[in-house]
Motif scaffolding. Structure first.
Motif, mmCIF file in Angstrom:
data_model
loop_
_atom_site.group_PDB
_atom_site.id
_atom_site.type_symbol
_atom_site.label_atom_id
_atom_site.label_comp_id
_atom_site.label_asym_id
_atom_site.label_seq_id
_atom_site.Cartn_x
_atom_site.Cartn_y
_atom_site.Cartn_z
ATOM 1 N N CYS A 6 0.835 -1.206 0.000
ATOM 2 C CA CYS A 6 0.000 0.000 0.000
ATOM 3 C C CYS A 6 0.868 1.254 0.000
ATOM 4 O O CYS A 6 0.499 2.266 -0.620
ATOM 5 C CB CYS A 6 -0.915 -0.004 1.217
ATOM 6 N N LEU A 7 1.996 1.193 0.673
ATOM 7 C CA LEU A 7 2.917 2.335 0.703
ATOM 8 C C LEU A 7 3.444 2.635 -0.691
ATOM 9 O O LEU A 7 3.523 3.798 -1.103
ATOM 10 C CB LEU A 7 4.070 2.036 1.663
ATOM 11 N N VAL A 8 3.788 1.583 -1.439
ATOM 12 C CA VAL A 8 4.270 1.772 -2.812
ATOM 13 C C VAL A 8 3.190 2.434 -3.663
ATOM 14 O O VAL A 8 3.452 3.412 -4.385
ATOM 15 C CB VAL A 8 4.700 0.426 -3.425
ATOM 16 N N TYR A 9 1.970 1.912 -3.589
ATOM 17 C CA TYR A 9 0.864 2.491 -4.365
ATOM 18 C C TYR A 9 0.634 3.955 -3.997
ATOM 19 O O TYR A 9 0.472 4.818 -4.866
ATOM 20 C CB TYR A 9 -0.426 1.710 -4.115
ATOM 21 N N CYS A 10 0.596 4.227 -2.703
ATOM 22 C CA CYS A 10 0.232 5.557 -2.231
ATOM 23 C C CYS A 10 1.318 6.572 -2.572
ATOM 24 O O CYS A 10 1.018 7.682 -3.046
ATOM 25 C CB CYS A 10 -0.003 5.515 -0.725
ATOM 26 N N VAL A 11 2.567 6.234 -2.354
ATOM 27 C CA VAL A 11 3.663 7.163 -2.648
ATOM 28 C C VAL A 11 3.746 7.435 -4.143
ATOM 29 O O VAL A 11 3.881 8.592 -4.572
ATOM 30 C CB VAL A 11 4.995 6.599 -2.109
ATOM 31 N N THR A 12 3.642 6.396 -4.951
ATOM 32 C CA THR A 12 3.714 6.582 -6.398
ATOM 33 C C THR A 12 2.568 7.458 -6.898
ATOM 34 O O THR A 12 2.772 8.408 -7.666
ATOM 35 C CB THR A 12 3.675 5.224 -7.115
ATOM 36 N N GLY A 13 1.345 7.161 -6.444
ATOM 37 C CA GLY A 13 0.198 7.956 -6.869
ATOM 38 C C GLY A 13 0.278 9.398 -6.403
ATOM 39 O O GLY A 13 -0.128 10.319 -7.130
ATOM 40 N N SER A 14 0.819 9.633 -5.204
ATOM 41 C CA SER A 14 0.909 10.997 -4.680
ATOM 42 C C SER A 14 1.971 11.813 -5.398
ATOM 43 O O SER A 14 1.775 13.002 -5.670
ATOM 44 C CB SER A 14 1.201 10.952 -3.178
ATOM 45 N N ILE A 15 3.091 11.191 -5.707
ATOM 46 C CA ILE A 15 4.141 11.912 -6.439
ATOM 47 C C ILE A 15 3.656 12.295 -7.836
ATOM 48 O O ILE A 15 4.007 13.354 -8.370
ATOM 49 C CB ILE A 15 5.416 11.060 -6.506
ATOM 50 N N LEU A 16 2.810 11.450 -8.425
ATOM 51 C CA LEU A 16 2.275 11.719 -9.760
ATOM 52 C C LEU A 16 0.947 12.471 -9.724
ATOM 53 O O LEU A 16 0.220 12.484 -10.722
ATOM 54 C CB LEU A 16 2.098 10.399 -10.520
ATOM 55 N N ALA A 17 0.631 13.115 -8.605
ATOM 56 C CA ALA A 17 -0.650 13.823 -8.471
ATOM 57 C C ALA A 17 -0.771 14.927 -9.509
ATOM 58 O O ALA A 17 0.141 15.744 -9.678
ATOM 59 C CB ALA A 17 -0.767 14.411 -7.066
ATOM 60 N N PHE A 18 -1.913 14.947 -10.194
ATOM 61 C CA PHE A 18 -2.155 15.988 -11.190
ATOM 62 C C PHE A 18 -3.627 16.382 -11.262
ATOM 63 O O PHE A 18 -3.969 17.554 -11.091
ATOM 64 C CB PHE A 18 -1.688 15.519 -12.574
ATOM 65 N N ASP A 19 -4.522 15.403 -11.490
ATOM 66 C CA ASP A 19 -5.929 15.694 -11.766
ATOM 67 C C ASP A 19 -6.559 16.574 -10.702
ATOM 68 O O ASP A 19 -7.204 17.584 -11.008
ATOM 69 C CB ASP A 19 -6.732 14.392 -11.869
ATOM 70 N N GLN A 20 -6.388 16.168 -9.422
ATOM 71 C CA GLN A 20 -7.083 16.873 -8.354
ATOM 72 C C GLN A 20 -6.626 18.325 -8.226
ATOM 73 O O GLN A 20 -7.441 19.239 -8.038
ATOM 74 C CB GLN A 20 -6.911 16.131 -7.028
ATOM 75 N N PHE A 21 -5.324 18.555 -8.364
ATOM 76 C CA PHE A 21 -4.824 19.928 -8.243
ATOM 77 C C PHE A 21 -5.145 20.744 -9.489
ATOM 78 O O PHE A 21 -5.431 21.936 -9.390
ATOM 79 C CB PHE A 21 -3.319 19.916 -7.985
ATOM 80 N N PHE A 22 -5.112 20.116 -10.648
ATOM 81 C CA PHE A 22 -5.426 20.835 -11.875
ATOM 82 C C PHE A 22 -6.878 21.299 -11.872
ATOM 83 O O PHE A 22 -7.191 22.403 -12.321
ATOM 84 C CB PHE A 22 -5.157 19.946 -13.089
#
Length: 308
Positions: free
Chosen positions: A233-249
């Motif tokens: 879960c840590l791998v999934y969460c860290v990877t998804g957070s570093i690649l965050a785009f949609d929500q902030f855009f």
């Protein structure tokens, strides 16, 4: 003896031919997968490296080799450091919230019962919503004109009349974190629940017979055996957070004053907004890719160490 020696080579040849045929069939079955991997993974990476080392504008195309100018411009850009710090801050906060909340919800609903099944469904329902759709939903909820959030906060004196929760960098960060936690907590609950249900019940019974308290059972039995699931879960969460785009855009577009600019948003900015330079965007994308490979390698090593 002579007849046996004559038949032995033919039997060996038949076995070799059958093995070769099986190998060819296996390669043929795997061929579509290899075509997809090459087309969707290796070719884009090669193109990314070429673009990162070229003067490649959005409208003008490739105008020749200019390595390492793209990387120098990326590292000297004033928003790079700010976007990295913000992305790391967001990643740490979201990871802590999702892992703790996911494990907590899983502990609540791990036993199958009528009400627990209802709770599982309620917790998991937001995960069926697309991230862009969830961001648009909360954008409406946060809107000072039509959303209830601003009115509720204004009633308690937490925000000025006519203000917005997206008006400052910190409030916009936490408003976005709420969206992500709402959207993904049920998904991480499901992953944690799978890990919990893989723990043998005999271990809990033995611990209770030895007089262990609930907290001691959680600390000495549940957590150690949940480490592989937690690391995954840590791998999934860290990877998804570093690649965050949609929500902030959707919610902030990097504002106010670039306070919520993530690294991926900066890539978008290089490619399609301020610079219109695909070379700089590719260079930063390559840097992010290398960073993710290093981070995920460290996390996967932790997973292997925890499963020994």
């Amino acid at each position: 003896m002579t007849s046996v020696s004559k038949h032995a080579p033919s039997s060996t040849a038949r076995k070799s031919k059958a093995k070769a045929d099986a190998t060819r069939r296996g390669l043929l079955y795997a061929l579509p997968d290899w075509v997809m991997i090459v087309a969707l993974f290796f070719v884009p990476i090669v193109l990314l490296v070429v673009m990162a080392c070229s003067r490649w504008s959005l409208m003008g195309g490739n105008r020749g080799w200019n390595f390492p100018e793209n990387f120098i411009e990326v590292f000297s850009h004033p928003l790079l450091g700010q976007s990295i710090v913000f992305t790391l801050e967001y990643t740490v906060i979201v990871t802590i919230f999702l892992l703790v909340l996911g494990l907590g919800l899983a502990l609540i609903v791990q036993e199958s019962s009528r009400w627990n099944n209802v709770l599982r469904t309620c917790f998991l329902l937001p995960s069926a919503t697309g991230l862009a759709s969830a961001s648009l939903l909360f954008y409406a909820l946060y809107s000072p004109q039509v959303g209830p959030v601003t009115k509720i906060l204004g009633f308690f004196g937490l925000i000025e009349d006519g203000g917005s929760v997206l008006a400052t960098g910190q409030s916009a960060l936490w408003a976005t974190i709420i969206v992500i936690v709402w959207r993904f907590s049920g998904y991480y609950m499901l992953l944690m629940m799978i890990g919990l249900q893989s723990i043998p019940g005999e271990l809990y019974e033995a611990a209770r017979m030895d007089g262990a308290s609930t907290w001691r059972i959680f600390r000495s039995v549940t957590l150690p055996l949940m480490k592989p699931t937690i690391v995954m879960c840590l791998v999934y969460c860290v990877t998804g957070s570093i690649l965050a785009f949609d929500q902030f855009f959707i919610l902030t577009k990097g504002g106010p004053n670039n306070a919520t600019m993530t690294v991926v948003e900066l890539i978008y900015n290089f490619a399609f907004d301020s610079k219109k330079d695909l070379g700089m965007a590719a260079a930063l994308s390559l840097i992010v890719l290398v960073a993710l490979v290093i981070i995920n390698s460290i996390q996967m090593r932790g997973m292997r160490d925890n499963t020994k």
